[in-house]
Scaffold this motif. Structure first.
Motif: not given
Ligand code: NIG
Ligand code: FE
Length: 412
Positions: A236-250
């Protein structure tokens, strides 16, 4: 254009984003109307007689509705997996016979069954299947729907799914689509390590998704049979650095992801059936929306997420269907919301907020979910004269019509 009169119009405006709500906080306008412009945005809302006089004077078109109707903002389903092929009726039968969802997954079934079917299918057939499900959703009052990939798990098949969703959005089904890349659903057997696969997702899938502008949201399933918390944090850290919004199945089966979702400022943490007081405390003051998926509790025969406690603690609560072939095969947002309300003791206001403006917030959308000047003219009209009947009669909800950006779709 003026629409009306409606026996009751619930605006859902001026309501708090977080925490518990009582029905007294709902703005209910009796004998109401709503006006929208050619671009599909709301220009006025209020007493029908006043709006009608204004419309007649200015020569504004009137769409007159004759039966008793209650108008709500168009419903928002902020978590679905409606793009898939095949069936998991066999999984369901196994669960009814006592096997657990996780055991079926460990034996190579579950999500992988749907992956095998979805990899094989042509984009045209996948589009057809998905369209049918979304049209049913639209008939049930939904005007905005999130749709995830996650049954491809190869660059080719994940992109095929996202392209199908993009094509359906282009078609204009009367339901606005928001796509999410869930390539990190589970580790496919072709990869021996979680990290090898997550790196493949980052380099081979998400770079393409970004380049082709197929989605700006990324999801990950954090669970015993999927990805562990440390690997998910790395990803998720990498994904965020790519500029994506994130959501999690938690916290679907194990309480191991809420903290991660909150730390990472995820837009939403979804499921939470096994969240404990500790996770509730994390979510209570977080920006991350807690998304209840009652259909997954019903589909796997598990408890409901602690919606009442989360609301009382001050969390932002949305409700979605999780419509998917495995854990939540029934769809039907209002029925699910009504069942959750009965078991978790939620007010109509809390439920309506959870399937309108709070769900829109989970998707990062500020232009919908309330009936207010300047917002999208997305509505759902129900055949009743009292809004309380909508949840009370949930199993039998009668949507008269929906409007998406002012364009009407009457229920068949
Ligand atoms: O939200 N939990 C992970 N993903 C889905 C289930 C997908 C499936 O079983 O096909 C869910 O429950
Ligand atoms: Fe899901």
């Amino acid at each position: 254009m003026l629409l009306g009169p409606f026996t009751q119009l619930l605006t859902l405006r001026n309501m708090p984003l977080r925490g518990a709500l009582s029905d007294e906080q709902l703005e209910v306008i009796p004998y109401a109307g709503v006006m929208c412009d050619e671009e599909g945005y709301i220009t006025a809302v209020g007493a029908y007689n006043d709006l009608q006089a204004h419309a007649l004077q200015k020569g504004i078109k009137i769409q007159t509705l004759v039966e008793p109707l209650v108008l709500l903002p168009g419903l928002v389903d902020c978590h679905t997996h409606t793009c898939f092929a095949g069936t998991r009726a066999q999984d369901f039968a196994m669960r009814m016979a006592g096997k657990s969802y996780l055991d079926i997954a460990r034996a190579g079934g579950g999500i992988m069954n749907t992956v095998r079917a979805t990899r094989k299918i042509s984009p045209e057939t996948l589009k057809e299947l998905t369209r049918t499900r979304l049209l049913r959703h639209a008939q049930e009052g939904i005007t905005t729907c999130e749709v995830k990939s996650g049954y491809g798990l190869t660059a080719e098949s994940e992109l095929k799914m996202l392209q199908v969703i993009a094509d359906l959005q282009q078609e204009g089904l009367g339901i606005d689509l928001v796509s999410t890349c869930l390539a990190a659903h589970i580790r496919p057997p072709e990869f021996t390590e979680q990290l090898f696969y997550l790196d493949y997702v980052l380099t081979e899938i998400l770079t393409e998704v970004k380049y082709k502008k197929l989605s700006n949201r990324v999801d990950i399933f954090v669970e015993q049979t999927a990805f562990d918390t440390d690997n998910a944090r790395y990803f998720l850290q990498k994904v965020q650095a790519m500029g994506f919004d994130i959501t999690v199945h938690a916290d679907q089966f194990s309480p191991i992801a809420s903290k991660l979702a909150v730390d990472m400022k995820a837009k939403s943490a979804d499921h939470l059936e096994h969240s404990t007081e500790v996770e509730i405390a994390y979510l209570a003051h977080a920006e991350t929306v807690a998304v209840a998926l009652p259909g997954a509790s019903l589909g796997v025969g598990d408890k409901f997420m602690p919606a009442r406690k989360l609301l009382d603690a001050g969390a932002i609560l949305a409700i979605a269907t999780d419509y998917n072939p495995g854990s939540a095969p029934m769809g039907n947002l209002l029925l699910q919301a009504s069942i959750l309300a009965m078991y978790e003791k939620l007010s109509s206001a809390e439920v309506f907020a959870g399937i309108t403006y709070r769900a829109a917030h989970a998707l990062g959308l500020q232009d919908r979910g309330v009936i207010e000047v300047g917002k999208r003219a997305d509505f759902a009209a129900f055949r009743t004269d009292d809004y309380r009947n909508i949840l009370y009669q949930a199993a039998n909800n009668k949507v008269y019509a929906t409007w998406s950006k002012g364009v009407m779709r009457q229920k068949a």
